[in-house]
Design an enzyme around this catalytic site. Structure first.
Site, short mmCIF file in Angstrom:
data_model
loop_
_atom_site.label_atom_id
_atom_site.label_comp_id
_atom_site.label_asym_id
_atom_site.label_seq_id
_atom_site.Cartn_x
_atom_site.Cartn_y
_atom_site.Cartn_z
N ALA A 222 0.86 -1.19 0.00
CA ALA A 222 0.00 0.00 0.00
C ALA A 222 0.89 1.23 0.00
O ALA A 222 2.02 1.17 0.48
CB ALA A 222 -0.90 0.01 1.23
N LYS B 65 12.61 -12.95 5.40
CA LYS B 65 12.30 -11.73 4.67
C LYS B 65 13.45 -10.73 4.79
O LYS B 65 13.81 -10.05 3.83
CB LYS B 65 10.99 -11.13 5.21
N ARG C 58 0.81 5.80 0.21
CA ARG C 58 0.06 7.03 0.42
C ARG C 58 0.08 7.87 -0.84
O ARG C 58 1.15 8.22 -1.33
CB ARG C 58 0.70 7.84 1.55
N GLU D 220 14.82 2.06 6.45
CA GLU D 220 14.77 1.21 7.64
C GLU D 220 16.03 0.35 7.75
O GLU D 220 16.02 -0.72 8.35
CB GLU D 220 13.50 0.35 7.62
P1 NAP Z 1 4.09 5.06 6.47
O1 NAP Z 1 3.16 5.11 5.30
O2 NAP Z 1 5.23 6.01 6.52
O3 NAP Z 1 3.20 5.23 7.78
C1 NAP Z 1 3.76 5.34 9.06
C2 NAP Z 1 2.81 6.18 9.89
O4 NAP Z 1 3.26 6.20 11.24
C3 NAP Z 1 2.72 7.65 9.44
O5 NAP Z 1 1.38 7.95 9.20
C4 NAP Z 1 3.25 8.42 10.65
O6 NAP Z 1 2.58 9.62 10.91
C5 NAP Z 1 2.93 7.45 11.76
N1 NAP Z 1 3.67 7.74 12.99
C6 NAP Z 1 5.00 7.85 13.20
N2 NAP Z 1 5.26 8.15 14.48
C7 NAP Z 1 4.06 8.24 15.10
C8 NAP Z 1 3.66 8.52 16.43
N3 NAP Z 1 4.55 8.79 17.39
N4 NAP Z 1 2.33 8.53 16.73
C9 NAP Z 1 1.42 8.27 15.78
N5 NAP Z 1 1.73 7.99 14.50
C10 NAP Z 1 3.04 7.97 14.17
O7 NAP Z 1 4.71 3.60 6.63
P2 NAP Z 1 4.18 2.21 6.05
O8 NAP Z 1 4.57 2.11 4.62
O9 NAP Z 1 2.77 2.00 6.42
O10 NAP Z 1 5.12 1.20 6.84
C11 NAP Z 1 4.90 0.78 8.18
C12 NAP Z 1 5.72 -0.49 8.41
O11 NAP Z 1 5.16 -1.53 7.61
C13 NAP Z 1 7.18 -0.35 7.97
O12 NAP Z 1 8.02 -1.06 8.83
C14 NAP Z 1 7.18 -0.99 6.59
O13 NAP Z 1 8.44 -1.52 6.22
C15 NAP Z 1 6.16 -2.09 6.78
N6 NAP Z 1 5.55 -2.55 5.51
C16 NAP Z 1 4.97 -1.66 4.66
C17 NAP Z 1 4.38 -2.10 3.49
C18 NAP Z 1 3.72 -1.13 2.52
O14 NAP Z 1 3.29 -1.59 1.46
N7 NAP Z 1 3.58 0.14 2.81
C19 NAP Z 1 4.39 -3.47 3.17
C20 NAP Z 1 5.00 -4.36 4.07
C21 NAP Z 1 5.57 -3.89 5.23
P3 NAP Z 1 2.62 10.94 9.97
O15 NAP Z 1 1.58 10.69 8.92
O16 NAP Z 1 2.22 12.02 10.92
O17 NAP Z 1 4.00 11.05 9.45
#
Ligand code: NAP
Length: 303
Positions: free
Chosen positions: A129, A182, A131, A262
């Site tokens: 996913a 992974k 943004r 990361e």
């Molecule tokens: P992301 O889109 O950057 O989302 C992270 C969110 O965490 C952001 O909305 C951020 O807020 C929020 N955040 C950070 N600090 C916070 C706090 N103190 N309180 C509340 N919210 C906070 O990241 P993501 O892609 O979803 O990834 C998350 C994890 O999943 C990572 O480890 C990634 O490797 C893993 N992952 C992701 C995917 C994928 O497709 N995206 C797939 C597999 C694994 P702000 O909006 O305010 O910055």
């Protein structure tokens, strides 16, 4: 009970929308009052799937809100997980369960150390996913989720919520093996795509380097008590490179977009684990050094 979701980014929003759509109680926990105000102005999350776009008016709060948290999904980046959980730790109930979605290894233990009374469940996700804007997330790649607790094989009572919400998931007693596998795939592919400035398929021109990394990673996995994660690693790495030849790796995309990577919880974790075991892995160490140099030149955090 309610699903509290810490971090409404890509994966957090994807999980929140699917749980809400299935009628589960969901509350988002956002970074601060300013983010909460922006969210309230938008009036909710929007999830885009194929060409369908749907709005979900999911309630949100900040960590400072009152009320106990029984079930928490942590959906921050690995480097944000521990600081974020520290903010909500006082609200975690005696029986709290915390699901950790972070990629790589190391952040899960940082979190567990901060909330010793909570049950920490680790997840490994291959869903995709991203943004497209604030509070607007595109579900781009179907995949699967493995969940497990290295300290307790009992399946959580709420596990069926995931199936009801259409979240493809299975409980496993070998979650650490999945996460290590992974991580190893990531170490063999992602840093090289940054250093060679290429799509995954570009590594077909560097298979000697890939093979050498796989040999060291297999050694490390054996030493870490994860022989199954080493099984057929090189072959799977080559399959992934071929199957995703036209894709840019997540680390490549982060670097290109000027976002923090990361690496600390991926290649960095592998090198630290080798060090702890007194294992010399020159190819992996050289790779980390080159990656750190590359990030430094770009002005990005090196860990
Ligand atoms: P992301 O889109 O950057 O989302 C992270 C969110 O965490 C952001 O909305 C951020 O807020 C929020 N955040 C950070 N600090 C916070 C706090 N103190 N309180 C509340 N919210 C906070 O990241 P993501 O892609 O979803 O990834 C998350 C994890 O999943 C990572 O480890 C990634 O490797 C893993 N992952 C992701 C995917 C994928 O497709 N995206 C797939 C597999 C694994 P702000 O909006 O305010 O910055």
């Amino acid at each position: 009970s309610t699903w509290h979701i810490l971090g409404a980014g890509s994966l957090g929003s994807l999980w929140a929308c699917r749980l809400a759509r299935a009628g589960k109680a969901v509350r988002l926990i956002l970074r601060d009052g300013q983010r909460l105000q922006a969210y309230q102005q938008a009036g909710g999350l929007t999830l885009v799937e194929q060409d369908q776009s749907r709005h979900y008016a999911i309630p949100a709060e900040t960590a400072q809100a009152r009320g106990p948290i029984h079930r928490l999904l942590v959906a921050c980046k690995a480097y944000d997980a521990a600081p974020a959980i520290a903010g909500v730790a006082p609200r975690l109930a005696e029986d709290a369960e915390v699901v950790l979605l972070q990629n790589g290894l190391g952040s899960q233990d940082e979190v567990a150390d901060l909330v010793p009374h909570a049950r920490c469940i680790f997840a490994s996700s291959t869903e995709g996913a991203f943004r497209e804007g604030d509070w607007l997330v595109r579900f781009a790649g179907h995949g699967f989720n493995w969940l497990g607790d290295p300290r307790n094989p009992t399946i959580p009572a709420w596990f069926d919520d995931l199936h009801q919400a259409g979240i493809p998931a299975e409980w496993t007693v070998d979650i650490l093996t999945r996460l290590w596998r992974k991580l190893a795939l990531n170490c063999a592919i992602n840093p090289l795509t940054v250093l060679h400035d290429c799509q995954n398929g570009g590594l077909l021109g560097h298979l000697g380097e890939v093979d050498a990394l796989c040999a060291e990673l297999a050694q490390l996995l054996h030493r870490c008590g994860q022989p199954e994660a080493a099984d057929g690693l090189n072959e799977e790495v080559q399959r992934v490179i071929l199957a995703t030849a036209a894709n840019y790796s997540s680390m490549y995309q982060d670097v290109r977009a000027g976002r923090r990577t990361e690496v600390h919880y991926l290649l960095g974790h592998a090198c630290r684990a080798a060090g702890r075991h007194g294992l010399q892995l020159p190819e992996l160490e050289r790779l980390l050094q080159h990656l750190v140099d590359n990030l430094r030149v770009r002005g990005l955090p090196c860990d």
